[in-house]
Design a protein around this motif. Sequence first.
Motif, mmCIF file in Angstrom:
data_model
loop_
_atom_site.group_PDB
_atom_site.id
_atom_site.type_symbol
_atom_site.label_atom_id
_atom_site.label_comp_id
_atom_site.label_asym_id
_atom_site.label_seq_id
_atom_site.Cartn_x
_atom_site.Cartn_y
_atom_site.Cartn_z
ATOM 1 N N UNK A 101 0.827 -1.213 0.000
ATOM 2 C CA UNK A 101 0.000 0.000 0.000
ATOM 3 C C UNK A 101 0.857 1.258 0.000
ATOM 4 N N UNK A 102 1.973 1.237 0.716
ATOM 5 C CA UNK A 102 2.878 2.392 0.720
ATOM 6 C C UNK A 102 3.349 2.683 -0.702
ATOM 7 N N UNK A 103 3.625 1.644 -1.451
ATOM 8 C CA UNK A 103 4.061 1.814 -2.834
ATOM 9 C C UNK A 103 2.953 2.423 -3.689
ATOM 10 N N UNK A 104 1.718 2.016 -3.437
ATOM 11 C CA UNK A 104 0.584 2.554 -4.194
ATOM 12 C C UNK A 104 0.435 4.060 -4.015
ATOM 13 N N UNK A 105 0.772 4.555 -2.835
ATOM 14 C CA UNK A 105 0.527 5.948 -2.515
ATOM 15 C C UNK A 105 1.785 6.814 -2.517
ATOM 16 N N UNK A 106 2.864 6.309 -3.081
ATOM 17 C CA UNK A 106 4.071 7.126 -3.190
ATOM 18 C C UNK A 106 4.805 7.312 -1.879
ATOM 19 N N UNK A 107 4.744 6.320 -1.006
ATOM 20 C CA UNK A 107 5.383 6.427 0.297
ATOM 21 C C UNK A 107 6.667 5.614 0.406
ATOM 22 N N UNK A 108 7.191 5.164 -0.719
ATOM 23 C CA UNK A 108 8.474 4.467 -0.742
ATOM 24 C C UNK A 108 9.419 5.238 -1.657
ATOM 25 N N UNK A 109 10.718 5.052 -1.515
ATOM 26 C CA UNK A 109 11.656 5.777 -2.395
ATOM 27 C C UNK A 109 11.390 5.533 -3.881
ATOM 28 N N UNK A 110 11.110 4.304 -4.247
ATOM 29 C CA UNK A 110 10.871 3.989 -5.661
ATOM 30 C C UNK A 110 9.600 4.648 -6.162
ATOM 31 N N UNK A 111 8.531 4.565 -5.380
ATOM 32 C CA UNK A 111 7.283 5.172 -5.837
ATOM 33 C C UNK A 111 7.353 6.695 -5.825
ATOM 34 N N UNK A 119 13.600 12.983 -2.390
ATOM 35 C CA UNK A 119 13.585 12.191 -1.171
ATOM 36 C C UNK A 119 13.642 13.103 0.046
ATOM 37 N N UNK A 120 13.028 12.674 1.139
ATOM 38 C CA UNK A 120 13.056 13.512 2.335
ATOM 39 C C UNK A 120 14.458 13.614 2.890
ATOM 40 N N UNK A 126 10.895 8.784 7.074
ATOM 41 C CA UNK A 126 9.854 8.615 6.072
ATOM 42 C C UNK A 126 9.603 7.151 5.745
ATOM 43 N N UNK A 127 10.336 6.229 6.370
ATOM 44 C CA UNK A 127 10.194 4.816 6.079
ATOM 45 C C UNK A 127 8.919 4.286 6.720
ATOM 46 N N UNK A 128 7.886 3.909 5.921
ATOM 47 C CA UNK A 128 6.627 3.484 6.499
ATOM 48 C C UNK A 128 6.733 2.167 7.265
ATOM 49 N N UNK A 129 7.815 1.434 7.073
ATOM 50 C CA UNK A 129 7.969 0.169 7.769
ATOM 51 C C UNK A 129 8.915 0.242 8.934
ATOM 52 N N UNK A 130 9.352 1.442 9.279
ATOM 53 C CA UNK A 130 10.224 1.593 10.438
ATOM 54 C C UNK A 130 9.394 1.356 11.684
ATOM 55 N N UNK A 131 9.592 0.209 12.275
ATOM 56 C CA UNK A 131 8.792 -0.140 13.462
ATOM 57 C C UNK A 131 9.634 -0.161 14.701
#
Length: 131
Positions: A101-111, A119-120, A126-131
Motif C-alpha cells: 500500500x505504501x508503494x501505491x501511494x508514493x510512500x516508498x523511495x521507488x514510488x 527524497x526527504x 519517512x520509512x513506512x515500515x520503520x517499526x
Amino acid sequence: MSAVTLRGLKPTLTADAEALTKAPPAPGYFSLHAKAEWKRVMPQLIARRIITRADLAGVEAYCSAVSICRQIEEDRRAAGGVIDKTAFGIWNRAAQTARQLASEYGLTPTSRARIGSAPPEDAEADDPLAV
C-alpha cells in the motif's frame, strides 16, 4: 498483432484533479499507532496532490497494517524479546500489506521517484515500515 502488456511496470503517479487539499481527521476507530501514521503520511499525500476521497479506504488500510506491526513489536519487547510464531506470521503479512500500500501511494523511495518527488532529508523518518 501482438498485445502490449505492462506486466511489472507501474504507471507514473500524477496529481489528480480531484485531489484532497486538506487532510481529513483520522478515523475514530484507529489505534494510537494508526492515528500517528495517518498524521505522519497525510500531509505528504495532500502536498503531492495524489490522494482523493476515493483513496481514503486504502490509506486507512495502510495505517492499520503499520499499526499492527508496531503493536506486535511492542508486545514482543514487553515479553522480553520472545518471538511468538503466530504473532510473527501476522506481523509479516501486515508488513507486506503496508509495503504494498505504501508503494501505491508514493510512500516508498521507488514510488516517490515515479512521481518526481525529492527524497526527504531524513529517509529513516519517512520509512513506512520503520517499526
